[in-house]
Design an enzyme around this catalytic site. Structure first.
Site, short mmCIF file in Angstrom:
data_model
loop_
_atom_site.label_atom_id
_atom_site.label_comp_id
_atom_site.label_asym_id
_atom_site.label_seq_id
_atom_site.Cartn_x
_atom_site.Cartn_y
_atom_site.Cartn_z
N THR A 348 0.85 -1.17 0.00
CA THR A 348 0.00 0.00 0.00
C THR A 348 0.90 1.23 0.00
O THR A 348 2.03 1.17 0.46
CB THR A 348 -0.87 0.02 1.29
OG1 THR A 348 -1.63 -1.19 1.36
CG2 THR A 348 -1.81 1.20 1.34
N GLY A 430 0.76 -1.08 5.55
CA GLY A 430 1.13 -2.40 6.02
C GLY A 430 0.02 -3.41 6.06
O GLY A 430 -0.02 -4.24 6.98
N GLY A 431 -0.93 -3.37 5.10
CA GLY A 431 -1.97 -4.39 5.02
C GLY A 431 -2.68 -4.60 6.34
O GLY A 431 -3.17 -3.66 6.97
#
Length: 525
Positions: A348, A430-431
């Protein structure tokens, strides 16, 4: 103030405008856009689209975005959902009948319609000043002439290159290999797409030759995507969700984003006296890990497409957090609260921009896993996201894969309104880590008095998939103490997340922070 004897970054201070993001070229373009008379939204869009060229493994026009923003002179925080939907042909029963337990991670079934371009066009028209032609010009220039690959980008590119298939390998590899740091990357096909969007708006992407190119690439892989799926794409204004933490208020994007998870996590942590313990010690890491297990279990049960999320009030209720906190044993790790029900990864980009009028934009933009689905269109090289992997195939679940639905998203922009008058748009890439990252950043500020840069620099840990990932910034003694509590401790190969923030101080000064885990910086003028 940081210890100047030690390596680190100082805060970036300015008064007229600022951007903080994960790549310096994007930060520079945002500041240049502000200097040319653009507002914070113009600058955010210009930087975001360029990040798709600078960090193509992370994001691009084949992906989605979520935005929080506050207009000058307003206290209200607005949200815009720029996430796309599954095609009308999405069929969970057919996948289950074929023996699938989850939506195939890199298959066409995981490709939801890209929503970011529609959102950017809408925001440029409704909030921006300069117009799409001016805002997209820097990204068009760099896509055509190329950018040198940055260090962190090269690291991620190498790790994720195996996801690329077919024409995507030709478009995103250099001589068949991931580019090294300093090698040039060009995307002339994307430059042409951006030129068309600049001239004709969102229809240049969602109809005609560009849409046909994406549909053909998906059809070749067995996808069910149709022209009507693309033409119908539309972003959605929304109201943020919010929660208080010791007098500060955290605003998050509502579902289908996972921002409510960060609020629940802070609500659980508020049941403990974190300020009285060592911020880098095992006790804090343990409590945070246990709280995260419980908060993420709630996320997996409740968060889905906004039209299918039914128990958000329960998830955010203080009494829910109190009952969950009572399950935490300060001395012993619990097993995972429930198996994760969708794929989680870390790819992301995030940026925040504040202008001289104090418009504040918090924007996050992603193609989900590294290089998304790995599927790129033939003519223009548009890399398509795999956000559909965020669905579950569990029958009757609110987040079940289905036609026209938006999947649960891991990307979340944040905005913190502090009791002392500071307003801080921020994000932590960071998902699945992002809710934990938001909660830890807020706790670092509120419980331990760190400034935004110090809060971003501090070491991180994350309870993820049955293990506790503990960065090398923690001591071996802390790792041993966590193992003694029953955690399976690992040191992750990739650092956890990447934070960016701009604090709008009551004295009129902008204070920017940018995570050293990424290549970027905060820039102001």
């Amino acid at each position: 103030m940081r210890d100047l004897h030690l390596p680190g970054r100082s805060a970036v201070l300015a008064t007229e405008g600022m951007c903080a993001t994960s790549h310096p070229l994007a930060a520079q373009v945002a500041v240049d856009t502000l200097k040319r008379g653009g507002n914070a939204m113009d600058a955010a869009i210009a930087a975001a689209v360029l990040l798709g060229v600078c960090e193509p493994q992370m994001t691009g026009i084949g992906g989605d975005c979520f935005v929080l923003y506050r207009l000058p002179g307003e206290d209200r925080v607005r949200a815009l959902n720029g996430s796309g939907r599954a095609p009308a042909g999405a069929d969970a029963a057919a996948l289950r009948g074929a023996g699938q337990k989850t939506v195939p991670l890199r298959g066409p079934e995981a490709v939801t319609i890209p929503g970011a371009v529609d959102a950017f066009c809408h925001l440029s028209d409704s909030v921006g000043r300069l117009g799409l032609d001016a805002v997209l010009a820097p990204a068009i220039h760099y896509a055509e002439t190329g950018v040198p690959v940055a260090a962190r980008v090269a690291f991620d590119w190498s790790n994720d290159a195996d996801a690329l298939k077919g024409v995507a390998r030709d478009r995103y590899l250099v001589d068949g290999a991931a580019p090294r740091m300093g090698q040039m990357f060009r995307a002339p096909g994307q430059a042409e797409v951006l030129r068309r969007i600049a001239r004709h708006g969102r229809d240049a992407f969602y109809t005609g030759e560009v849409a046909e190119d994406m549909i053909a690439a998906l059809a070749a892989q067995g996808g069910a995507h149709a022209p009507g799926d693309f033409a119908a794409t539309a972003c959605s204004p929304a109201d943020p969700v919010s929660g208080a933490y010791k007098g500060d208020i955290l605003f998050e994007h509502p579902p289908n984003g996972q921002g409510a998870t960060a609020i629940l996590l802070l609500n659980i942590l508020s049941q403990f006296d974190l300020a009285a313990i060592d911020p880098r010690g095992a006790e804090r890491a343990h409590i945070e890990a246990e709280a995260a297990k419980l908060a993420y279990d709630a996320r997996n049960r409740f968060i889905a497409d906004p039209d299918h999320t039914a128990r958000l009030d329960h998830m955010l209720a203080p009494e829910t957090a109190s009952r969950l906190a009572a399950l935490i044993d300060p001395r012993r790790a619990m097993p995972a609260a429930a198996p994760l029900t969708e794929a989680i990864h870390r790819d992301t980009v995030y940026l925040t921009v504040v202008d001289r009028d104090r418009m504040a934009v918090s924007l996050i933009y992603s193609i989900f896993h590294g290089f998304g689905s790995g599927i790129a269109s033939e003519k223009f090289g548009i890399l398509l996201q795999n956000r559909g992997a965020g669905f579950t195939l569990e029958p009757g679940h609110p987040n079940e894969y289905g036609p026209g639905k938006r999947p649960m998203h891991t990307i979340i922009p944040g905005l913190l309104q502090r009791a002392d008058g500071v307003v801080m748009p921020f994000g932590v890439m960071g998902g699945g880590y992002q809710p934990t990252g938001h909660a830890r950043l807020v706790s670092n500020l509120v419980d331990f008095g760190l400034d935004p840069q110090g809060a971003a620099d501090a070491p991180r840990c994350f309870a993820d998939g049955g293990v506790l990932k503990v960065e090398r910034g923690y001591s071996d003694a802390v790792r041993a103490a966590l193992a003694d509590r029953g955690h399976e401790v690992v040191i992750p190969e990739t650092p956890l997340g990447g934070a960016q923030a701009i604090a709008i101080r009551p004295d009129g000064v902008l204070e920017g922070a940018s995570d050293a885990r990424k290549d970027g910086c905060a820039l102001g003028y």
